[in-house]
Design a protein around this motif. Structure first.
Motif, PDB file in Angstrom:
ATOM      1  N   THR A 322       0.880  -1.183   0.031  1.00 23.39           N
ATOM      2  CA  THR A 322      -0.039  -0.075   0.035  1.00 23.39           C
ATOM      3  C   THR A 322       1.031   1.270   0.029  1.00 23.39           C
ATOM      4  OG1 THR A 322      -0.169   0.055   2.381  1.00 23.39           O
ATOM      5  CG2 THR A 322      -1.911  -1.011   1.321  1.00 23.39           C
ATOM      6  N   GLN A 323       0.351   2.329  -0.561  1.00 26.36           N
ATOM      7  CA  GLN A 323       1.128   3.599  -0.476  1.00 26.36           C
ATOM      8  C   GLN A 323       0.504   4.553   0.626  1.00 26.36           C
ATOM      9  OE1 GLN A 323       0.384   5.802  -4.281  1.00 26.36           O
ATOM     10  NE2 GLN A 323       1.897   7.406  -3.517  1.00 26.36           N
ATOM     11  N   LEU A 324       1.300   5.084   1.380  1.00 30.20           N
ATOM     12  CA  LEU A 324       1.091   6.039   2.314  1.00 30.20           C
ATOM     13  C   LEU A 324       0.829   7.406   1.785  1.00 30.20           C
ATOM     14  CD1 LEU A 324       0.732   6.806   5.551  1.00 30.20           C
ATOM     15  CD2 LEU A 324       3.235   6.868   5.779  1.00 30.20           C
ATOM     16  N   ILE A 325      -0.320   7.804   1.876  1.00 30.37           N
ATOM     17  CA  ILE A 325      -0.641   9.180   1.227  1.00 30.37           C
ATOM     18  C   ILE A 325      -0.450  10.177   2.495  1.00 30.37           C
ATOM     19  CG2 ILE A 325      -2.206  10.620   0.102  1.00 30.37           C
ATOM     20  CD1 ILE A 325      -0.996   8.227  -1.495  1.00 30.37           C
ATOM     21  N   TRP A 326       0.560  11.177   2.424  1.00 37.57           N
ATOM     22  CA  TRP A 326       0.668  12.245   3.824  1.00 37.57           C
ATOM     23  C   TRP A 326      -0.366  13.465   3.183  1.00 37.57           C
ATOM     24  CZ3 TRP A 326       3.456  11.563   7.719  1.00 37.57           C
ATOM     25  CH2 TRP A 326       4.239  10.606   7.919  1.00 37.57           C
ATOM     26  N   ARG A 327      -0.834  13.803   4.297  1.00 35.75           N
ATOM     27  CA  ARG A 327      -1.616  15.019   4.191  1.00 35.75           C
ATOM     28  C   ARG A 327      -1.578  15.475   5.515  1.00 35.75           C
ATOM     29  NH1 ARG A 327      -5.859  11.270   1.783  1.00 35.75           N
ATOM     30  NH2 ARG A 327      -5.556  11.601  -0.633  1.00 35.75           N
ATOM     31  N   GLY A 328      -2.671  16.305   6.115  1.00 40.28           N
ATOM     32  CA  GLY A 328      -2.382  17.177   7.138  1.00 40.28           C
ATOM     33  C   GLY A 328      -2.853  16.807   8.662  1.00 40.28           C
ATOM     34  N   SER A 329      -3.312  15.491   8.639  1.00 37.86           N
ATOM     35  CA  SER A 329      -3.668  15.194  10.031  1.00 37.86           C
ATOM     36  C   SER A 329      -2.467  14.342  10.600  1.00 37.86           C
ATOM     37  CB  SER A 329      -4.777  13.774   9.799  1.00 37.86           C
ATOM     38  OG  SER A 329      -4.231  12.756   9.064  1.00 37.86           O
ATOM     39  N   VAL A 330      -1.401  14.419  10.415  1.00 40.51           N
ATOM     40  CA  VAL A 330      -0.165  14.161  11.240  1.00 40.51           C
ATOM     41  C   VAL A 330       0.717  15.119  11.239  1.00 40.51           C
ATOM     42  CG1 VAL A 330       1.784  12.285  11.570  1.00 40.51           C
ATOM     43  CG2 VAL A 330      -0.304  11.462  10.629  1.00 40.51           C
ATOM     44  N   ARG A 331       1.331  15.505  12.306  1.00 40.85           N
ATOM     45  CA  ARG A 331       2.322  16.616  12.383  1.00 40.85           C
ATOM     46  C   ARG A 331       3.481  16.314  11.625  1.00 40.85           C
ATOM     47  NH1 ARG A 331       0.403  15.997  17.772  1.00 40.85           N
ATOM     48  NH2 ARG A 331       2.406  14.856  18.370  1.00 40.85           N
ATOM     49  N   GLU A 332       4.221  17.213  11.278  1.00 40.36           N
ATOM     50  CA  GLU A 332       5.575  16.906  10.568  1.00 40.36           C
ATOM     51  C   GLU A 332       6.458  16.585  11.318  1.00 40.36           C
ATOM     52  OE1 GLU A 332       7.035  20.617   8.885  1.00 40.36           O
ATOM     53  OE2 GLU A 332       5.389  21.001   7.517  1.00 40.36           O
ATOM     54  N   ALA A 333       7.508  15.637  10.939  1.00 38.10           N
ATOM     55  CA  ALA A 333       8.471  14.856  11.984  1.00 38.10           C
ATOM     56  C   ALA A 333       9.387  16.165  12.877  1.00 38.10           C
ATOM     57  CB  ALA A 333       9.510  14.268  11.045  1.00 38.10           C
ATOM     58  N   LYS A 334       9.558  15.453  14.161  1.00 38.50           N
ATOM     59  CA  LYS A 334      10.383  16.681  14.847  1.00 38.50           C
ATOM     60  C   LYS A 334      11.780  16.019  14.604  1.00 38.50           C
ATOM     61  CE  LYS A 334       6.929  17.214  18.478  1.00 38.50           C
ATOM     62  NZ  LYS A 334       6.812  17.431  20.003  1.00 38.50           N
TER      63      LYS A 334
END
Length: 335
Positions: A322-334
Motif C-alpha cells: 500500500t502507499q502512504l498518502i501524506w496529508r495534514g492529519s499528522v504533524r511534521e516529523a520532529k
C-alpha cells in the motif's frame, strides 16, 4: 397482442438471402465471410433488431462469460471503488458481472449464489472477509474459478489477493513516532475481517517492539458513525491518546470530527490520525487525512487476468503493498 422478444439467426438468414451458417460466421470474430455477405447480413440484422445470443454461444463452449461479484458493505466508498474497477475490467474482457449482496448472513445469500450458478456463471470474486466459508465451498464445488480478495482462506484452485496490512501498520507507527506522538490507540470495528485484524495486530506488534502499549477499541461496522463512538470511548479516558490509527478512512473521519468539535482538540497539533483506503473524502479540505491507498486497479487487473487465463488452475497468491498518502492529519516529523 403478444410481443416477440428475440429475433433468430434463421430470420436474419432469410432476410439476407444467405445460409444460417453465413450469419454465424458474420458474427464470429476471425471467421471467413465475403464482404458482400457480411454487408447483407449486417443490414438484415439491423433492420430486424437482431443481437447475437452470447449466452447460448458461450454455453456451447461450456462458458457463459458471467462472473459473480460477492460483496458486502457495497455502500462504503472503498468497496464501491473496487466494484467499479472490477466491472470495468470485466467488461473490457467481454465478461458480464453478476452482483450478489452478502450483507445479510442468511439463506438469501446462499439462494442468490445458487441461482447465479444455475445461469452457469464461470467464476466468482469474493470481495471481503465477511461471507461464510460455505460460500467458497459452493463456488468451488460448482466448478467455478474463484478469486478471494482480503480473505485468509488458502484454497486449491483459487487466486488469493491480500494486502500487506501488517507492514502498513508498522509504517503508521513510525509516522506517529516521527511526529513526536507517545500515546497510541487503534480504532477498529467489530467486523474483524482478516485485513482489519491484521492492521490491529501489526500496529500492536510494532508498538511492543518499541516498548509501547496500544489502546484498542472496537465498535460496530466500518462506518463514520462507528468512528464517532470510538472517539468518544478513547477521548473520555483519563489518559487520552495523541495518535489514533483507524481501521479505515470512514472511522477516521468520525474520529476527527468528534475530536475537533466535541473535545476541541486540534488535528494534528493535539491529536494525529491515520486512516486506511484513501477514499475520496480523505482528501477533502475538512479532513486532509493521512492514509494508506489500496492498489484498487492492480487488484482488478490481477483478478480478471487470472480469470481470463484458460490454462491449468493452480494455487496462486499475491500480497500487495500500500502507499502512504501524506496529508495534514499528522504533524511534521520532529527533528
Amino acid at each position: 397482442m403478444s410481443r416477440k422478444i428475440y429475433v433468430s439467426a434463421k430470420e436474419v438468414a432469410e432476410r439476407a438471402g444467405v445460409s444460417r451458417s453465413a450469419v454465424s460466421r458474420t458474427f464470429t470474430p476471425g471467421a471467413s465471410v465475403s464482404a458482400e455477405t457480411r454487408r447483407r447480413v449486417t443490414e438484415a440484422a439491423h433492420e430486424l433488431g437482431y443481437h447475437v445470443n452470447h449466452l447460448a454461444r458461450g454455453l456451447m463452449r461450456n462458458e457463459s462469460g458471467i462472473v459473480c461479484l460477492i460483496v458486502s458493505e457495497m455502500d462504503t466508498p472503498y468497496r464501491a471503488s473496487l466494484v467499479r474497477a472490477l466491472t470495468r475490467r470485466l467488461q473490457s474482457q467481454s465478461k458480464v458481472a453478476m452482483l450478489i449482496n452478502t450483507d445479510r448472513s442468511d439463506s438469501s445469500v446462499d439462494q442468490a449464489l445458487k441461482q447465479a450458478i444455475s445461469y452457469r456463471a464461470d467464476a466468482s470474486i469474493i470481495l471481503s472477509g465477511m461471507p461464510d466459508r460455505s460460500i467458497t465451498d459452493l463456488c468451488l464445488r460448482s466448478g467455478q474459478r474463484l478469486v478471494l480478495i482480503n480473505r485468509d482462506e488458502d484454497r486449491d484452485g483459487a487466486l488469493m489477493i491480500n494486502l500487506d496490512d501488517q507492514e502498513a501498520a508498522r509504517r503508521a507507527l513510525s509516522a506517529f513516532l516521527e511526529a513526536g506522538c507517545r500515546s497510541f490507540a487503534f480504532a477498529n470495528s467489530e467486523v474483524m475481517t482478516p485485513s482489519l485484524m491484521a492492521r490491529e495486530v501489526g500496529f500492536q506488534a510494532a508498538a511492543r517492539e518499541q516498548g509501547l502499549e496500544v489502546t484498542v477499541e472496537r465498535y460496530g461496522s466500518t462506518t463514520y458513525q462507528s468512528g464517532v463512538v470510538l472517539a468518544e470511548r478513547l477521548l473520555e479516558r483519563e489518559h487520552t491518546p495523541d495518535a489514533i490509527f483507524c481501521a479505515n478512512d470512514l472511522i477516521a473521519c468520525g474520529v476527527m470530527d468528534v475530536a475537533r468539535h466535541r473535545y476541541k482538540l486540534a488535528v494534528p497539533e493535539d491529536l494525529c490520525v491515520i486512516g486506511f483506503d484513501n477514499i475520496e473524502q480523505a482528501a477533502w479540505s475538512s479532513y486532509q487525512l493521512t492514509t494508506f491507498a489500496q492498489p484498487v486497479e492492480e487488484i482488478a487487473v490481477r483478478a480478471v487476468e487470472w480469470l481470463s487465463d484458460h490454462g491449468p488452475v493452480e494455487i496462486h497468491s499475491h500480497r500487495l503493498g500500500t502507499q502512504l498518502i501524506w496529508r495534514g492529519s499528522v504533524r511534521e516529523a520532529k527533528s
